[in-house]
Design a protein around this motif. Sequence first.
Motif, short mmCIF file in Angstrom:
data_model
loop_
_atom_site.label_atom_id
_atom_site.label_comp_id
_atom_site.label_asym_id
_atom_site.label_seq_id
_atom_site.Cartn_x
_atom_site.Cartn_y
_atom_site.Cartn_z
N ARG A 237 0.74 -1.30 0.04
CA ARG A 237 -0.11 0.08 0.08
C ARG A 237 0.70 1.56 0.02
O ARG A 237 0.64 2.42 -0.60
N SER A 238 1.96 1.26 0.84
CA SER A 238 2.86 2.30 0.82
C SER A 238 3.52 2.75 -0.53
O SER A 238 3.67 3.81 -0.81
N ALA A 239 3.89 1.65 -1.13
CA ALA A 239 4.79 1.71 -2.27
C ALA A 239 3.71 2.26 -3.53
O ALA A 239 3.97 3.19 -4.32
N LEU A 240 2.28 1.72 -3.35
CA LEU A 240 1.44 2.14 -4.51
C LEU A 240 1.03 3.65 -4.10
O LEU A 240 1.14 4.42 -5.36
N ARG A 241 1.21 4.01 -2.77
CA ARG A 241 0.86 5.54 -2.67
C ARG A 241 1.98 6.21 -3.44
O ARG A 241 1.64 7.52 -4.26
N ARG A 242 3.18 5.76 -3.21
CA ARG A 242 4.26 6.64 -3.73
C ARG A 242 4.14 6.73 -5.16
O ARG A 242 4.40 7.66 -5.95
N ALA A 243 3.82 5.60 -5.80
CA ALA A 243 3.54 5.52 -7.46
C ALA A 243 2.50 6.47 -7.81
O ALA A 243 2.55 7.11 -8.70
N LEU A 244 1.27 6.53 -7.00
CA LEU A 244 0.47 7.37 -7.40
C LEU A 244 0.87 9.11 -7.08
O LEU A 244 0.41 9.76 -8.03
N LEU A 245 1.41 9.18 -6.21
CA LEU A 245 2.08 10.61 -5.96
C LEU A 245 3.10 11.08 -7.04
O LEU A 245 3.15 12.45 -7.15
N ASP A 246 3.93 10.08 -7.43
CA ASP A 246 4.76 10.55 -8.55
C ASP A 246 4.72 9.70 -9.73
O ASP A 246 5.34 8.79 -9.64
N PRO A 247 3.54 10.00 -10.64
CA PRO A 247 3.47 8.94 -11.55
C PRO A 247 4.50 8.81 -12.77
O PRO A 247 4.34 8.06 -13.45
N THR A 248 5.54 9.49 -12.54
CA THR A 248 6.57 9.42 -13.55
C THR A 248 7.70 8.42 -13.27
O THR A 248 8.71 8.34 -13.71
N ASP A 249 7.93 8.25 -11.69
CA ASP A 249 8.84 7.44 -11.16
C ASP A 249 8.70 6.13 -11.36
O ASP A 249 7.75 5.58 -10.82
N HIS A 250 9.77 5.26 -11.78
CA HIS A 250 9.47 3.66 -11.83
C HIS A 250 9.64 3.00 -10.50
O HIS A 250 9.25 2.02 -10.29
N HIS A 251 10.54 3.72 -9.64
CA HIS A 251 11.13 2.87 -8.66
C HIS A 251 9.94 2.40 -7.85
O HIS A 251 10.01 1.23 -7.13
N PRO A 252 8.89 3.23 -7.36
CA PRO A 252 7.71 2.58 -6.46
C PRO A 252 7.10 1.30 -7.12
O PRO A 252 6.85 0.52 -6.16
N TRP A 253 7.07 1.24 -8.37
CA TRP A 253 6.52 0.01 -8.97
C TRP A 253 7.42 -1.24 -8.56
O TRP A 253 6.89 -2.47 -8.56
N LEU A 254 8.84 -0.96 -8.73
CA LEU A 254 9.45 -2.21 -8.26
C LEU A 254 9.42 -2.64 -6.92
O LEU A 254 9.19 -3.74 -6.52
N ASP A 255 9.07 -1.58 -5.83
CA ASP A 255 8.67 -1.89 -4.54
C ASP A 255 7.32 -2.59 -4.42
O ASP A 255 7.26 -3.47 -3.53
N VAL A 256 6.41 -2.09 -5.14
CA VAL A 256 5.02 -2.74 -5.19
C VAL A 256 5.47 -4.27 -5.65
O VAL A 256 4.57 -5.27 -5.15
N ALA A 257 6.07 -4.65 -6.71
CA ALA A 257 6.36 -5.91 -7.17
C ALA A 257 6.97 -6.61 -6.03
O ALA A 257 6.52 -7.83 -5.85
N ALA A 258 7.82 -6.29 -5.26
CA ALA A 258 8.63 -6.90 -4.33
C ALA A 258 7.61 -7.29 -3.17
O ALA A 258 7.61 -8.30 -2.65
N ALA A 259 6.72 -6.13 -2.76
CA ALA A 259 5.86 -6.64 -1.52
C ALA A 259 4.63 -7.49 -2.25
O ALA A 259 4.47 -8.47 -1.30
N ARG A 260 4.35 -7.40 -3.52
CA ARG A 260 3.46 -8.37 -4.04
C ARG A 260 4.12 -9.91 -3.96
O ARG A 260 3.31 -10.94 -3.64
N GLU A 261 5.27 -9.83 -4.28
CA GLU A 261 6.07 -11.35 -4.49
C GLU A 261 6.04 -11.82 -3.11
O GLU A 261 5.90 -13.08 -2.74
N GLY A 262 6.14 -10.79 -1.94
CA GLY A 262 6.19 -11.37 -0.65
C GLY A 262 4.94 -11.97 -0.13
O GLY A 262 4.93 -12.86 0.80
N GLN A 263 3.74 -11.40 -0.70
CA GLN A 263 2.54 -12.06 -0.66
C GLN A 263 2.20 -13.41 -1.51
O GLN A 263 1.18 -13.91 -1.28
N GLY A 264 2.95 -13.61 -2.38
CA GLY A 264 2.81 -14.73 -3.03
C GLY A 264 1.98 -14.17 -4.30
O GLY A 264 1.39 -15.08 -4.98
#
Length: 271
Positions: free
Chosen positions: A209-236
Motif C-alpha cells: 500500500r505504501s509503495a502504491l501511494r508513492r507510485a500515485l504521488l509521483d506517476p513518472t517514477d518507476h522505482h515505486p513499482w519495483l517496490d510494489v512488485a517486491a511486496a506482492r511477491e512477498g505475499q505470493g
Amino acid sequence: MTREEAEALLTQAGERSDKAFPLFEAALACAVHDDPDRDLAPVLDMAKASIDRLTQRLKDESPEEALAETMAGDLRLSGDLITYDHPDNADVVAVAERRKGLPVTLGVFYLHAGRACGLDLHGVDFPGHFLLRIETEEGPLALDPFSEGRVVLPSELSRRALRTGLMPDVAAKLDVLMSPISDRAVLIRLQNNIFARAQQARDWARAERSALRRALLDPTDHHPWLDVAAAREGQGALAGALQALSRAQVLDGGATIAARAARERMRLRLN
C-alpha cells in the motif's frame, strides 16, 4: 472516505504541479488508504485549532517562536523517543490522537498551520532527520519538529551532517543542507518511512500500500513499482508482481534489466 476514494484523491494529487500539490489533504488520504476504518474528526479539529492558535500567537511573537509554541506547547506535538519505530508514528491520524510521531509526520502539521497563516515554510530533506526551513527577517532558520520545533543552529546542522557520513566540505555548506524540497517530496519521504518499517516487519500488505501511494504521488517514477512488485511477491501474488514490473519497465527503460531479471525469476516460480 473509503480506500477507493483515497486512492482516487492521491491519483489526482499526483497529476497536479508541485506548486498546487495539496499536502495536508494528500496526507489524510494516505492515512485513510492505509486504514479507512477511522474517524477523521479529531485530526481535522486539531488542524483547525493549530491555525487558530498560531494566528493569535503571531500577533505578539516571532514566526519561529509562535510556530513552536503553537505546535509543541498548545497542541503538545512532540517526537516519539520511546517507541520511535511504531507504525503509528508515520500516520497523521494516529499522530493527532497520540500527539507524537516521526519528524516528517509532525512536519506535515507544522507546514499546514504555518502556510495557512502566511508563513514561508518548507520541508528540508536533511540526511537522516527531516527538518523545516522558515524564512525570517534575519534570514532562514532550521526548525526541528521532532524536538518541539526548536531552532537548530548552523553549527549543530554541520555536526549532524558529519554524523551521517557527509564529507566536511559538504557538511559546511548550509545552503545545501537547508535546501527546501517540494511538498510532494515531503509526503513521499513519509511513505518511504512506512515502506521501510513494513518491509522490515515483513508486513507485505502494508508495504504494498505504501509503495502504491508513492507510485500515485509521483506517476513518472518507476522505482515505486519495483517496490510494489517486491511486496506482492512477498505475499505470493506473483501475477500482480509481474504487472507491477511491467509498469516499471514502461516508465523507465533504465529499470528494464532489473525488472526483466525479476520477471524471469517469478515466471519460473509460476511454472
